[in-house]
Design a protein around this motif. Structure first.
Motif, PDB file in Angstrom:
ATOM      1  N   VAL A   1       0.860  -1.184   0.000  1.00 47.62           N
ATOM      2  CA  VAL A   1       0.000   0.000   0.000  1.00 47.62           C
ATOM      3  C   VAL A   1       0.897   1.235   0.000  1.00 47.62           C
ATOM      4  CG1 VAL A   1      -1.769   1.313   1.213  1.00 47.62           C
ATOM      5  CG2 VAL A   1      -1.842  -1.190   1.234  1.00 47.62           C
ATOM      6  N   GLY A   2       0.823   2.011  -1.066  1.00 44.60           N
ATOM      7  CA  GLY A   2       1.669   3.193  -1.212  1.00 44.60           C
ATOM      8  C   GLY A   2       2.719   2.958  -2.280  1.00 44.60           C
ATOM      9  N   CYS A   3       2.634   3.712  -3.366  1.00 42.62           N
ATOM     10  CA  CYS A   3       3.561   3.541  -4.496  1.00 42.62           C
ATOM     11  C   CYS A   3       4.381   4.809  -4.721  1.00 42.62           C
ATOM     12  CB  CYS A   3       2.799   3.171  -5.758  1.00 42.62           C
ATOM     13  SG  CYS A   3       1.885   1.619  -5.647  1.00 42.62           S
ATOM     14  N   GLY A   4       4.738   5.487  -3.618  1.00 40.21           N
ATOM     15  CA  GLY A   4       5.526   6.707  -3.700  1.00 40.21           C
ATOM     16  C   GLY A   4       7.008   6.426  -3.843  1.00 40.21           C
ATOM     17  N   ASN A   5       7.820   7.422  -3.500  1.00 42.95           N
ATOM     18  CA  ASN A   5       9.261   7.354  -3.728  1.00 42.95           C
ATOM     19  C   ASN A   5       9.921   6.114  -3.138  1.00 42.95           C
ATOM     20  OD1 ASN A   5       9.060   9.768  -5.061  1.00 42.95           O
ATOM     21  ND2 ASN A   5      10.611  10.835  -3.858  1.00 42.95           N
ATOM     22  N   ILE A   6       9.618   5.792  -1.866  1.00 46.66           N
ATOM     23  CA  ILE A   6      10.314   4.701  -1.196  1.00 46.66           C
ATOM     24  C   ILE A   6       9.969   3.348  -1.798  1.00 46.66           C
ATOM     25  CG2 ILE A   6       8.554   4.349   0.578  1.00 46.66           C
ATOM     26  CD1 ILE A   6      12.407   4.089   0.954  1.00 46.66           C
ATOM     27  N   SER A   7       8.838   3.236  -2.485  1.00 45.83           N
ATOM     28  CA  SER A   7       8.426   1.944  -3.033  1.00 45.83           C
ATOM     29  C   SER A   7       9.427   1.414  -4.046  1.00 45.83           C
ATOM     30  CB  SER A   7       7.037   2.042  -3.673  1.00 45.83           C
ATOM     31  OG  SER A   7       7.058   2.848  -4.832  1.00 45.83           O
ATOM     32  N   ALA A   8      10.135   2.305  -4.725  1.00 42.56           N
ATOM     33  CA  ALA A   8      11.098   1.862  -5.742  1.00 42.56           C
ATOM     34  C   ALA A   8      12.175   0.973  -5.139  1.00 42.56           C
ATOM     35  CB  ALA A   8      11.725   3.072  -6.424  1.00 42.56           C
ATOM     36  N   ALA A   9      12.610   1.290  -3.920  1.00 41.55           N
ATOM     37  CA  ALA A   9      13.649   0.486  -3.277  1.00 41.55           C
ATOM     38  C   ALA A   9      13.134  -0.913  -2.970  1.00 41.55           C
ATOM     39  CB  ALA A   9      14.121   1.178  -2.007  1.00 41.55           C
ATOM     40  N   TYR A  10      11.899  -1.012  -2.501  1.00 37.89           N
ATOM     41  CA  TYR A  10      11.317  -2.330  -2.221  1.00 37.89           C
ATOM     42  C   TYR A  10      11.089  -3.110  -3.515  1.00 37.89           C
ATOM     43  CZ  TYR A  10      10.437  -1.114   2.673  1.00 37.89           C
ATOM     44  OH  TYR A  10      10.585  -0.786   3.997  1.00 37.89           O
ATOM     45  N   LEU A  11      10.604  -2.442  -4.542  1.00 35.32           N
ATOM     46  CA  LEU A  11      10.335  -3.108  -5.814  1.00 35.32           C
ATOM     47  C   LEU A  11      11.605  -3.672  -6.430  1.00 35.32           C
ATOM     48  CD1 LEU A  11       7.768  -0.547  -7.245  1.00 35.32           C
ATOM     49  CD2 LEU A  11       7.273  -2.909  -6.548  1.00 35.32           C
ATOM     50  N   GLU A  12      12.715  -2.995  -6.192  1.00 33.28           N
ATOM     51  CA  GLU A  12      13.996  -3.493  -6.706  1.00 33.28           C
ATOM     52  C   GLU A  12      14.445  -4.743  -5.957  1.00 33.28           C
ATOM     53  OE1 GLU A  12      18.627  -1.952  -7.233  1.00 33.28           O
ATOM     54  OE2 GLU A  12      17.035  -0.516  -6.797  1.00 33.28           O
ATOM     55  N   THR A  13      14.083  -4.828  -4.686  1.00 34.35           N
ATOM     56  CA  THR A  13      14.518  -5.954  -3.853  1.00 34.35           C
ATOM     57  C   THR A  13      13.664  -7.199  -4.047  1.00 34.35           C
ATOM     58  OG1 THR A  13      15.347  -4.429  -2.175  1.00 34.35           O
ATOM     59  CG2 THR A  13      14.952  -6.688  -1.471  1.00 34.35           C
ATOM     60  N   PHE A  14      12.361  -7.037  -4.231  1.00 39.10           N
ATOM     61  CA  PHE A  14      11.451  -8.184  -4.246  1.00 39.10           C
ATOM     62  C   PHE A  14      11.905  -9.334  -5.142  1.00 39.10           C
ATOM     63  CE2 PHE A  14       7.908  -5.570  -2.395  1.00 39.10           C
ATOM     64  CZ  PHE A  14       7.641  -6.424  -1.345  1.00 39.10           C
TER      65      PHE A  14
ATOM     66  N   SER B   1      19.186  -5.193   1.020  1.00 42.40           N
ATOM     67  CA  SER B   1      18.601  -3.912   0.624  1.00 42.40           C
ATOM     68  C   SER B   1      17.204  -3.846   1.222  1.00 42.40           C
ATOM     69  CB  SER B   1      18.568  -3.771  -0.899  1.00 42.40           C
ATOM     70  OG  SER B   1      17.893  -4.855  -1.509  1.00 42.40           O
ATOM     71  N   ARG B   2      16.520  -2.712   1.054  1.00 40.87           N
ATOM     72  CA  ARG B   2      15.229  -2.529   1.694  1.00 40.87           C
ATOM     73  C   ARG B   2      14.259  -3.646   1.316  1.00 40.87           C
ATOM     74  NH1 ARG B   2      17.303   1.982   2.728  1.00 40.87           N
ATOM     75  NH2 ARG B   2      16.499   3.678   3.959  1.00 40.87           N
ATOM     76  N   GLY B   3      13.678  -4.219   2.342  1.00 38.47           N
ATOM     77  CA  GLY B   3      12.806  -5.365   2.155  1.00 38.47           C
ATOM     78  C   GLY B   3      13.350  -6.622   2.805  1.00 38.47           C
ATOM     79  N   ILE B   4      14.641  -6.613   3.193  1.00 36.07           N
ATOM     80  CA  ILE B   4      15.190  -7.794   3.852  1.00 36.07           C
ATOM     81  C   ILE B   4      14.471  -8.045   5.177  1.00 36.07           C
ATOM     82  CG2 ILE B   4      17.029  -6.506   5.010  1.00 36.07           C
ATOM     83  CD1 ILE B   4      17.082 -10.149   3.689  1.00 36.07           C
ATOM     84  N   GLY B   5      13.898  -6.979   5.771  1.00 36.97           N
ATOM     85  CA  GLY B   5      13.120  -7.157   6.989  1.00 36.97           C
ATOM     86  C   GLY B   5      11.892  -8.030   6.761  1.00 36.97           C
ATOM     87  N   LEU B   6      11.306  -7.951   5.562  1.00 37.19           N
ATOM     88  CA  LEU B   6      10.177  -8.817   5.207  1.00 37.19           C
ATOM     89  C   LEU B   6      10.621 -10.274   5.123  1.00 37.19           C
ATOM     90  CD1 LEU B   6       8.589  -6.616   2.406  1.00 37.19           C
ATOM     91  CD2 LEU B   6       7.520  -7.156   4.604  1.00 37.19           C
ATOM     92  N   GLN B   7      11.779 -10.483   4.504  1.00 41.86           N
ATOM     93  CA  GLN B   7      12.330 -11.837   4.393  1.00 41.86           C
ATOM     94  C   GLN B   7      12.616 -12.401   5.781  1.00 41.86           C
ATOM     95  OE1 GLN B   7      12.846 -13.685   1.578  1.00 41.86           O
ATOM     96  NE2 GLN B   7      14.919 -14.484   1.487  1.00 41.86           N
ATOM     97  N   ASP B   8      13.211 -11.585   6.647  1.00 45.46           N
ATOM     98  CA  ASP B   8      13.528 -12.015   7.996  1.00 45.46           C
ATOM     99  C   ASP B   8      12.244 -12.339   8.760  1.00 45.46           C
ATOM    100  OD1 ASP B   8      15.846 -11.984  10.172  1.00 45.46           O
ATOM    101  OD2 ASP B   8      14.102 -11.009  11.086  1.00 45.46           O
ATOM    102  N   LEU B   9      11.217 -11.517   8.583  1.00 46.71           N
ATOM    103  CA  LEU B   9       9.924 -11.752   9.227  1.00 46.71           C
ATOM    104  C   LEU B   9       9.314 -13.065   8.760  1.00 46.71           C
ATOM    105  CD1 LEU B   9       7.084  -9.137   9.748  1.00 46.71           C
ATOM    106  CD2 LEU B   9       6.585 -11.390   8.786  1.00 46.71           C
TER     107      LEU B   9
END
Length: 366
Positions: A6-19, A296-304
């Protein structure tokens, strides 16, 4: 674990690159108040659907909601997601204030879902190598730390910087989560704080994008200094500024009885840790020895997603709440002119052994 963003602003690009580099989570849906923006993200990522926020929150194909909204909306979106039985991982700060943060923790516990919170930068090799050096006794008993972040303001580059200059924003609540999370990871929880703050200008001028030249009001402190008293007895000094121009100070330094550490930028996952020993004449580089490599951003999701049932993820809502209370108390202390206690606490998250980031490909220089 299936993720709805939810939310496709500036920070989303970092997560999208990691997924695409994560093997324990997959992005299935995105939503934004601007449907065109959500559709553009979905079109660029095969298999991802663009939904309205309400559609995403009720979608059976979403296990966890990644909340990348502005801080003022963090609690609203998180509470709706929790009510729908979804796990939640939110961008920092956990919420705009501790009252909202407490309601999120209570709702997640009652619903039996996991609440996680950025930043996950502390899981990278930079902060984790520094933590291992401390835990291994390379600096002796920790005495103090300094954490410094100085920039003339995000309005110089962000096209819509309004939220940085209202309550819930400012340098402390925007950048402080990286620094305070690192300090808690390195030195443990905080028991009390003393704060002072100021604002140099009452307005800011947007410097980029379609709103270039527009003046916006400032209603939150833009230079904040705090002293954090850790349960361990260590003292941390924090300087967060959207007013000053630059600094040559290390992002974080930790000082002990027998050595001092330079800790890399906590807004990044890696970086060089340096050690000066009591009997040494030069700074030495500490070899990378802990943390998720190539993170990179999103590793917290993987860890979770990989956290055993019944245990807290390392980037947990509990730690996010403690960090939020510390920052809120620094601001309240600045206003009241007195030291304030911290009522919450948290465990230092388990250390991260040196490893690839679980499904992430190695990156040169990690």
């Amino acid at each position: 674990m299936r993720i709805g963003m939810v939310g496709c602003g500036n920070i989303s690009a970092a997560y999208l690159e990691t997924f695409p580099r994560l093997d324990a989570v997959t992005l299935t849906a995105v939503a934004d108040l601007d449907m065109d923006r959500a559709q553009a993200v979905a079109a660029a990522h095969p298999g991802v659907r663009a939904l309205t926020v309400d559609e995403l929150l009720s979608d059976d194909a979403v296990d966890l909601v990644l909340n990348l909204t502005i801080p003022a909306a963090h609690a609203e979106v998180a509470l709706k997601a929790i009510a729908a039985g979804k796990h939640v991982y939110g961008e920092k700060p956990l919420a705009a204030g501790t009252a909202e943060g407490q309601s999120m923790l209570a709702a997640a516990e009652a619903a039996g879902v996991i609440l996680g919170s950025a930043p996950d930068t502390v899981l990278g090799t930079g902060t984790q190598t520094a933590r291992k050096a401390i835990d291994d006794g390379l600096i002796g008993k920790p005495i103090s730390a300094t954490a410094t972040m100085v920039t003339p303001g995000h309005e110089r580059w962000h096209p819509n910087p309004d939220f940085y200059y209202v309550p819930g924003g400012g340098p402390l609540l925007d950048m402080g989560p990286y620094y305070v999370s690192a300090l808690v990871t390195l030195l443990g929880p905080v028991t009390s704080v003393v704060g002072a703050s100021s604002s140099t200008r009452s307005t800011r001028v947007i410097g980029s994008g379609p709103r270039t030249g527009e003046e916006i009001p400032v209603s939150t402190p833009t230079h904040v200094t705090g002293v954090l008293i850790h349960a361990s007895g260590a003292l941390s000094t924090l300087v967060m500024s959207f007013d000053a121009v630059a600094t040559r100070a290390a992002n974080i330094e930790v000082h002990g009885e027998t050595g001092s550490l330079v800790v890399p930028d906590p807004n990044r996952f890696n970086g060089e840790v340096q050690l000066r020993r009591l009997d040494g004449e030069e700074w030495e580089v500490v070899p990378v020895s802990a943390g998720y490599q190539a993170a990179s951003r999103g590793i917290g999701l993987q860890d979770l997603a990989r956290t055993p049932a019944g245990e807290l993820p390392r980037a947990s809502g509990e730690m996010g709440f403690h960090v939020l209370e510390v920052m809120e108390a620094v601001l309240a202390s600045a206003e009241a002119g007195t030291a304030l206690p911290i009522n919450s606490t948290c465990e230092r998250p388990p250390a991260v052994a040196l490893s690839l980031s679980g499904g992430m490909e190695a990156v040169s220089g990690s």
